[in-house]
Design a protein around this motif. Structure first.
Motif, PDB file in Angstrom:
ATOM      1  N   UNK A 139       0.814  -1.195   0.000  1.00  0.00           N
ATOM      2  CA  UNK A 139       0.000   0.000   0.000  1.00  0.00           C
ATOM      3  C   UNK A 139       0.859   1.261   0.000  1.00  0.00           C
ATOM      4  N   UNK A 140       1.833   1.257   0.912  1.00  0.00           N
ATOM      5  CA  UNK A 140       2.650   2.464   1.043  1.00  0.00           C
ATOM      6  C   UNK A 140       3.438   2.731  -0.232  1.00  0.00           C
ATOM      7  N   UNK A 141       4.030   1.665  -0.797  1.00  0.00           N
ATOM      8  CA  UNK A 141       4.806   1.862  -2.011  1.00  0.00           C
ATOM      9  C   UNK A 141       3.899   2.246  -3.175  1.00  0.00           C
ATOM     10  N   UNK A 200       1.259   3.912  -2.999  1.00  0.00           N
ATOM     11  CA  UNK A 200       0.911   5.326  -2.864  1.00  0.00           C
ATOM     12  C   UNK A 200       2.001   6.199  -3.472  1.00  0.00           C
ATOM     13  N   UNK A 230       1.467   9.981 -11.442  1.00  0.00           N
ATOM     14  CA  UNK A 230       0.579  11.100 -11.764  1.00  0.00           C
ATOM     15  C   UNK A 230       1.398  12.313 -12.187  1.00  0.00           C
ATOM     16  N   UNK A 245       2.851  11.667 -15.660  1.00  0.00           N
ATOM     17  CA  UNK A 245       1.866  11.795 -16.735  1.00  0.00           C
ATOM     18  C   UNK A 245       1.522  13.244 -16.991  1.00  0.00           C
ATOM     19  N   UNK A 246       1.462  13.990 -15.910  1.00  0.00           N
ATOM     20  CA  UNK A 246       1.143  15.407 -16.092  1.00  0.00           C
ATOM     21  C   UNK A 246       2.236  16.089 -16.914  1.00  0.00           C
ATOM     22  N   UNK A 262       1.973  15.138 -20.487  1.00  0.00           N
ATOM     23  CA  UNK A 262       0.848  15.776 -21.149  1.00  0.00           C
ATOM     24  C   UNK A 262       1.190  17.221 -21.500  1.00  0.00           C
ATOM     25  N   UNK A 320       1.582   7.072 -22.156  1.00  0.00           N
ATOM     26  CA  UNK A 320       0.563   7.559 -21.212  1.00  0.00           C
ATOM     27  C   UNK A 320      -0.475   6.476 -20.965  1.00  0.00           C
ATOM     28  N   UNK A 356      -1.592   2.869 -13.317  1.00  0.00           N
ATOM     29  CA  UNK A 356      -2.283   3.740 -12.371  1.00  0.00           C
ATOM     30  C   UNK A 356      -3.520   3.046 -11.828  1.00  0.00           C
ATOM     31  N   UNK A 412      -5.328   3.407  -0.233  1.00  0.00           N
ATOM     32  CA  UNK A 412      -6.495   3.633   0.619  1.00  0.00           C
ATOM     33  C   UNK A 412      -7.043   5.027   0.351  1.00  0.00           C
ATOM     34  N   UNK A 413      -8.323   5.145   0.418  1.00  0.00           N
ATOM     35  CA  UNK A 413      -8.926   6.479   0.342  1.00  0.00           C
ATOM     36  C   UNK A 413      -8.667   7.206   1.633  1.00  0.00           C
ATOM     37  N   UNK A 414      -8.083   8.381   1.529  1.00  0.00           N
ATOM     38  CA  UNK A 414      -7.795   9.105   2.765  1.00  0.00           C
ATOM     39  C   UNK A 414      -9.068   9.751   3.289  1.00  0.00           C
TER      40      UNK A 414
END
Lengths: 675, 323
Positions: free
Chosen positions: B158-160, B162, B169, B172-173, B176, B245, B252, B260-262
């Protein structure tokens, strides 16, 4: 911010002096900084870590931190130290011959081998039980290193015990980090320690039963919690006062004073002329640590005393006020209309978690939600936890409208080109978390509104406020009887109304109305157990036990007159929030230096008490600790007081727990059974 | 936020305690050779042997625990961490390369630059894939191990994940932005080349009057060819970036499952611990049930019953045939 200034960490602590300047009394920030240091092993524990916690520290940790936060600090496993983990191989169980049991045992031993490369960070309360668990753990260590942090002052015998039982020398650090309370709001601290109501009465008796032992452990918890509040906020109270009517408050205040006198950890660089205590409880190296600790290191001392005087306006800035719930049994019985208080009253807000299971039309992922005031969690809740029901409805409406506008802008049908899709993807996580927030608040609000409707709370609450604020026995009795006979009013509400009436008209001239009320309560469906609570509350906090102040009895005639004139001129702004807790009179009195010494005496530095409080400087900071628990209504009022007096006085409210009427009544039952 | 360091006091006491212990343990360790010699002599003293064995075991355990190598998946975790830092480095390089590419419009090294960017981009993408592969391996091996380790594994994942997700992200930005900049430049560039073309025409007209009539001349054709080649190269470049991408998008999505959803209840520490306890409880219940069903005598009863019937029937058969 000031860390233990042992010679090795002096550099790190001197860098943290700058942040001390902005240090305002803020419970959440203090505990957070502790937790940050713990989860990184105070900067000395790298690599994969395991966090070992006990029951209380689990709550404290989850109050200010989140799973994803500690994961990002390479804490990959969190477990309880008191849990019997199956990893203890070689025990030789009775059913060992069984194939399944064998397989399990194999599994256990292999996992011992596999996690032993990890380091353990223990954050525990300094109790004998926890040290016992730790000793057992150290006898057959599962992890390669142990960094032990205690949340309070560790007694020297326990330190000895720990030192005796570390044969493999796995313990690398032992430190005290005083995060021994739950910061619920920045100005509301709780110990989450239940069943403290009976403490008030039990302390007065020299009870010989086993209950007295339980009481004393609860008392120790309260004392340690209060001490850690002072240490975490880095304040040494200049004056300690307590509520005279309560023996528990007096004992707590005296013990805190003794603790401060005997341990130098409490001495935060006051004027240099102040003699530091001489009795450190750990000799040798510990003593040296302590002195450098309170010395704060040469470089930082000047800046710190500067900030102290600018922030606190001189030496004697903090007033510690120890009160007892007993003085105000009315507040926990009233219906609440501000967000945080209302959620706690109607749904239950425990460790900032709300259980919505069983609510009609609730979706699965909203069965349990988090309402936390910790920064970065839920901005909406942070802004609106003190808003009343009406404002809240509007706020949620705007929140919903904003969200709808945003989601319309981002709706999938609007996506025409790849670029738009990519942009959408980027905004999607944010949108999703927003959608969760919105649906959470809407769900809670919906449920609150439904409960208000079903329980007829508008009506009940108006009468409660009337009972709490004005004097009209005949009228009240008539209305109470009709409420008690009414089938619409729910039974717990009938119980609360009956108790409010009994408290108000306990000594009214045409006596005998209380038995009649009890009869009516029985008729109305209140179980006999509940009816008995009327007597219990009168015993616990009747007019001859509690201090003056409830129902404005300590106000003189002129101020009473003023108040009635003011209300008749201005009218009552909100029928549901007329009531102002006794606490607020106390706070205002203390802030203006007008709190009488007769009701709230002071502890003298020599150890005695004095009712002579004249000539004391006005406090800039007030820490209130209420034995027996506080309520969210009081927290809201304190918050309003802080906002109105920002820059002059800041009040922090602490309590054994945070009550709603249900928890308060449960504890009252204990009072009754205890006698 | 005061704190107090008890480490030095603790260490002092521990050294004293351990010294005391060693001195008290001393005599019994002298017993050990005695026990062994006795064994050599063939006199087996159970009690001494047992003590010896325990001591040896203890030492063995101790050595085992301290020298125990971390499991394989830890290497994978290290690999992921190394990859993450690689990705960080490469992405920052890539950003500067993007900037310099956008900054230059003409120049001979333009193509070279683009090629380099392209190479870097694919490198980063493969790194992402690599990290993801390692991550999956961590998950698989820890799940196999079960128990606490699987929990650790899940949390590590999970931590990795994240970290990887936020990195991807960002990446990719950046891609783009670069893509849209290049596109803008491309349309601008086209206009520029047209302008160049126009100037060329004028130049042609003034300097080389011989070509005035040959509008569809060879030179012009070559210019058109050049343009076409340029367009094609840019096109492939863009499609390649789009592909990268796309691949990243897939990663992704896979990572998103792990993160996890914060702000939700799933992000609460105490909730997660309670969930673990709950899981253990149900696990134990199921184990108990399994044990019970295994022990339960019903199948055995059936078997005995049937055997008994068979015997009786056999007897009847024998009795019948005797007549």
């Amino acid at each position: 911010m000031i860390s233990s200034v042992s010679s090795s960490s002096s550099s790190s602590s001197s860098s943290s002096y700058s942040s001390y300047d902005q240090h305002q009394l803020d419970g959440i920030a203090s505990v957070r900084s502790y937790i940050d240091r713990i989860s990184t092993g105070d900067g000395k524990c790298h690599g994969m870590k395991v966090l070992l916690l006990d029951d209380v520290t689990t709550q404290i940790l989850s109050c200010v931190s989140t799973q994803s936060e500690i994961l990002s600090r390479e804490v990959y496993l969190v477990c309880r130290i008191d849990e019997p983990h199956h990893a203890r191989g070689g025990g030789g169980g009775g059913g060992g011959s069984h194939s399944l049991a064998l397989a399990e045992e194999d599994d256990g031993t292999s996992s011992v081998a596999h996690v032993s490369h990890m380091k353990a960070v223990c954050f525990l309360r300094p109790t004998e039980i926890n040290v016992g668990h730790l000793v057992r753990e150290l006898a057959s260590p599962r992890f390669s290193e142990y960094h032990v942090y205690f949340s309070g002052i560790l007694s020297p015998t326990l330190l000895d015990l720990l030192a005796e039982s570390d044969p493999f020398e796995r313990v690398k650090r032992v430190q005290e980090f005083y995060a021994d309370f739950l910061p619920i709001n920045p100005d509301l601290l709780s110990l989450n320690c239940r069943n403290t109501l009976p403490m008030t009465s039990m302390l007065s008796k020299t009870a010989n039963s086993s209950t007295s032992q339980i009481r004393s452990s609860i008392y120790e918890r309260n004392l340690a919690g209060l001490q850690s509040m002072l240490l975490a906020l880095r304040r040494q109270p200049a004056i300690v006062r307590y509520q005279k009517s309560s023996i528990a408050a007096r004992r707590l205040a005296t013990d805190v004073c003794d603790g401060i006198r005997s341990d130098q950890i409490f001495h935060f660089l006051r004027g240099s002329g102040k003699p530091l205590g001489t009795v450190g409880h750990v000799g040798g190296g510990g003593q040296g640590d302590r002195q450098s600790m309170s010395g704060g290191g040469g470089g930082g001392s000047s800046s710190m005393s500067l900030s102290m005087s600018s922030g606190g306006g001189g030496n004697n800035s903090m007033l510690l006020l120890v009160l007892d719930r007993m003085d105000d049994p009315v507040t926990p019985l009233l219906s609440q209309w501000t967000y945080q208080a209302m959620v706690h009253e109607l749904l239950g807000l425990n460790n900032s978690r709300v259980v919505l299971r069983g609510v009609p039309n609730i979706s699965r992922d909203l069965e349990e939600v988090v309402l936390s005031s910790a920064p970065g969690h839920d901005a909406f809740f942070q802004d609106h936890r003190n808003s009343n029901f009406g404002e809240l409805g509007e706020a949620i409406q705007t929140l919903l409208r904003d969200y709808q506008a945003k989601s319309k802008m981002n709706s999938v049908s609007n996506l025409r080109s790849i670029e738009e899709m990519q942009e959408f993807m980027e905004r999607f996580p944010e949108l999703r978390s927003q959608s969760h927030t919105v649906s959470k608040h809407v769900a809670i609000m919906g449920e609150l509104a439904r409960l208000v409707e079903v329980c007829n709370l508008m009506d009940v609450s108006a009468f409660e406020q009337d009972l709490a604020c004005s004097d009209d026995q005949a009228g009240h009795l008539r209305e109470l009887m009709s409420k008690l006979d009414s089938p619409i009013v729910k039974i717990p509400d009938k119980l609360r109304l009956g108790m409010l009436y009994a408290l108000r008209y306990e000594n009214a001239v045409p006596s005998g109305s209380i038995p009649a009320v009890k009869e009516a309560m029985k008729r109305g469906g209140v179980p006999p157990d509940g009816v008995g609570l009327v007597d219990a509350i009168l015993k616990y906090a009747g007019s001859d036990v509690r201090g003056p102040g409830l129902y404005g009895t300590n106000r003189d005639i002129t101020s009473k007159l003023m108040k009635s004139i003011m209300t008749s001129v201005q009218g009552i702004s909100n029928v549901y929030s007329q009531h102002s807790p006794v606490l607020m009179d106390t706070v205002e009195g203390a802030a203006r230096g007008k709190l009488p010494g007769q009701t709230h005496p002071m502890i003298l530095s020599g150890g005695g008490t004095s009712t002579n409080v004249d000539g004391m400087p006005l406090p800039q900071e007030i820490l209130i600790f209420m034995v027996g628990g506080v309520t969210y209504e009081e927290s809201t009022k304190v918050n309003q007081f802080n906002q109105a007096n920002s820059g002059k006085v800041r009040v922090i409210l602490g309590g054994s727990t945070v009550h709603n009427s249900t928890s308060f009544l449960e504890e009252l039952k204990l009072v009754r059974n205890g006698r | 936020m005061a704190s107090r360091d008890l480490t030095s006091a603790f260490l002092e006491r521990r050294t004293a305690a351990n010294r005391r212990r060693r001195s008290s343990v001393g005599p019994s360790s002298k017993m050990a050779p005695f026990g062994i010699s006795q064994m050599k002599h063939g006199i087996v003293d159970d009690h001494l042997l047992m003590e010896d064995g325990n001591a040896l075991n203890d030492i063995g355990n101790n050595v085992h625990a301290s020298a125990c190598l971390p499991p394989d998946w830890v290497d994978d975790v290290d690999a992921v961490n190394a990859t993450i830092s690689d990705i960080r480095r490469l992405t920052s390089e890539l950003t500067s390369m993007h900037a310099s590419r956008i900054g230059t419009v003409f120049g001979r090294d333009l193509d070279d630059m683009e090629r380099r960017i392209e190479r870097r981009t694919t490198e980063v993408t493969t790194l992402f894939r690599k990290a993801e592969r390692h991550l999956q391996r961590v998950g698989a091996s820890t799940r196999r191990a079960g128990g606490e380790e699987s929990l650790v594994g899940a949390n590590v994942q999970r931590s990795l994940a994240m970290q990887l997700q936020s990195l991807s992200a960002d990446f990719r930005q950046g891609q783009r932005r670069y893509l849209s900049d290049v596109k803008a430049q491309k349309s601008g560039g086209l206009m520029e080349s047209e302008a160049r073309f126009g100037i060329n025409l004028e130049d042609d007209g003034t300097l080389q009057s011989r070509n005035d009539y040959g509008f569809g001349s060879v030179q012009q054709m070559s210019v058109v060819d050049d343009l076409q080649a340029e367009i094609q190269s840019r096109d492939t470049e863009i499609s390649q970036i789009a592909k990268s991408i796309e691949e990243l998008g897939a990663i992704f999505k896979e990572l998103a499952v792990l993160v996890i959803d914060q702000g939700t209840i799933l992000d609460r520490i105490d909730y997660n611990m309670e969930a673990v306890v709950e899981h253990t409880k149900t696990g134990i219940q199921q184990l108990e049930k399994a044990e019970k069903s295994q022990k339960s005598a019903r199948p055995m009863k059936c078997i005995f019953c049937l055997l008994f019937t068979i015997m009786i029937l056999l007897l009847i058969l024998v009795a019948k045939h005797r007549h």
